[in-house]
Design a protein around this motif. Structure first.
Motif, PDB file in Angstrom:
ATOM      1  N   PRO A 167       7.780  10.947  -1.906  1.00 46.34           N
ATOM      2  CA  PRO A 167       7.386   9.695  -1.258  1.00 46.34           C
ATOM      3  C   PRO A 167       7.431   8.529  -2.246  1.00 46.34           C
ATOM      4  O   PRO A 167       7.046   8.657  -3.400  1.00 46.34           O
ATOM      5  CB  PRO A 167       5.946   9.992  -0.802  1.00 46.34           C
ATOM      6  N   LEU A 168       7.910   7.402  -1.753  1.00 50.51           N
ATOM      7  CA  LEU A 168       8.078   6.245  -2.625  1.00 50.51           C
ATOM      8  C   LEU A 168       6.752   5.535  -2.873  1.00 50.51           C
ATOM      9  O   LEU A 168       5.854   5.545  -2.033  1.00 50.51           O
ATOM     10  CB  LEU A 168       9.057   5.248  -1.993  1.00 50.51           C
ATOM     11  N   THR A 199       4.368   2.292  -3.248  1.00 51.13           N
ATOM     12  CA  THR A 199       4.272   1.047  -2.478  1.00 51.13           C
ATOM     13  C   THR A 199       4.781  -0.113  -3.333  1.00 51.13           C
ATOM     14  O   THR A 199       4.371  -0.248  -4.490  1.00 51.13           O
ATOM     15  CB  THR A 199       2.816   0.781  -2.069  1.00 51.13           C
ATOM     16  N   SER A 225       8.252  -3.152   2.386  1.00 52.12           N
ATOM     17  CA  SER A 225       8.145  -1.707   2.171  1.00 52.12           C
ATOM     18  C   SER A 225       9.514  -1.194   1.744  1.00 52.12           C
ATOM     19  O   SER A 225      10.531  -1.867   1.932  1.00 52.12           O
ATOM     20  CB  SER A 225       7.663  -0.971   3.429  1.00 52.12           C
ATOM     21  N   SER A 235       7.921   3.785   2.561  1.00 58.05           N
ATOM     22  CA  SER A 235       6.663   3.640   1.835  1.00 58.05           C
ATOM     23  C   SER A 235       5.653   2.865   2.670  1.00 58.05           C
ATOM     24  O   SER A 235       5.973   2.339   3.745  1.00 58.05           O
ATOM     25  CB  SER A 235       6.905   2.886   0.516  1.00 58.05           C
TER      26      SER A 235
END
Length: 210
Positions: A120-121, A123, A191, A199
């Motif tokens: 997951p990226l 923020t 995002s 994100s």
């Protein structure tokens, strides 16, 4: 139906960039490790050919210690020939190792480091907002997020922060909003998109447009 396939192992060729003495040591270890190795029944090139090439390289390296130009040329040519043989051997090992790291390492070669998957990226940071060159234009940028392939943008009036008057998607970490109302304060959020999805939205950046 798409299935997840194991990552293909690859033999590292970094040893070809070693200093000559270390290259010879590494290469002779490969020959030793592959000798009578049941995982590699028919080495190509044959191990005897590799040994002969290494012996010749070692002699030429000794001859070149006196810095004679012709001897250095001969040493370099011998190294190129030897390196090419070991590239071929690396290809053979890669084909025969059954994508098994232990089998690959049993050859004396090493594996390239597999890149870690991007999860997951993070923020994105709050966009930095600046006036555009014309009235009603807002320019926004954010710090690049590792692994991001695209960015989504949205802008709202500060007086109605959940009503987005414009949205956009860019491949870069910058965007320009036009046709905004001069004298109004706007909030910009961004995002990031990557292979693992989108994100969270950033903290908004704020600017009064002129």
């Amino acid at each position: 139906m798409k299935t997840n396939q194991p990552r293909q192992l690859r033999v590292s060729l970094a040893f070809l960039r070693l200093r000559l003495g270390l290259f010879i040591i590494f290469a002779r270890n490969i020959v030793q490790m592959m000798t009578a190795n049941s995982n590699y029944a028919t080495p190509f090139p044959a191990l005897a050919i590799l040994t002969t090439a290494l012996d010749e390289l070692e002699v030429k390296a000794q001859d070149a210690l006196g810095r004679d130009h012709l001897a250095i040329v001969a040493r370099n040519g011998s190294f190129d020939s030897c390196a090419n043989l070991f590239r071929q051997e690396a290809s053979y090992v890669q084909m025969e190792c059954q994508n098994d790291l232990d089998i690959l390492l049993s050859s004396g070669f090493i594996s390239t480091k597999a890149p870690a998957p991007i999860g997951p990226l993070a923020t994105p940071s709050a966009p930095l907002c600046r006036q555009g060159t014309n009235s009603g234009v807002l320019r926004a940028r954010t710090d690049r997020v590792y692994g991001a392939k695209a960015h989504a943008w949205r802008v709202a009036l500060a007086s109605a922060p959940t009503v987005y008057v414009q949205t956009a998607q860019t491949s870069s970490s910058r965007n320009t909003f036009s046709d905004l109302t001069p004298g109004q304060t706007y909030l910009v959020e961004v995002s990031a998109f990557g292979t693992a999805g989108q994100s969270d939205w950033s903290i908004p950046g704020e600017l009064m447009v002129i």
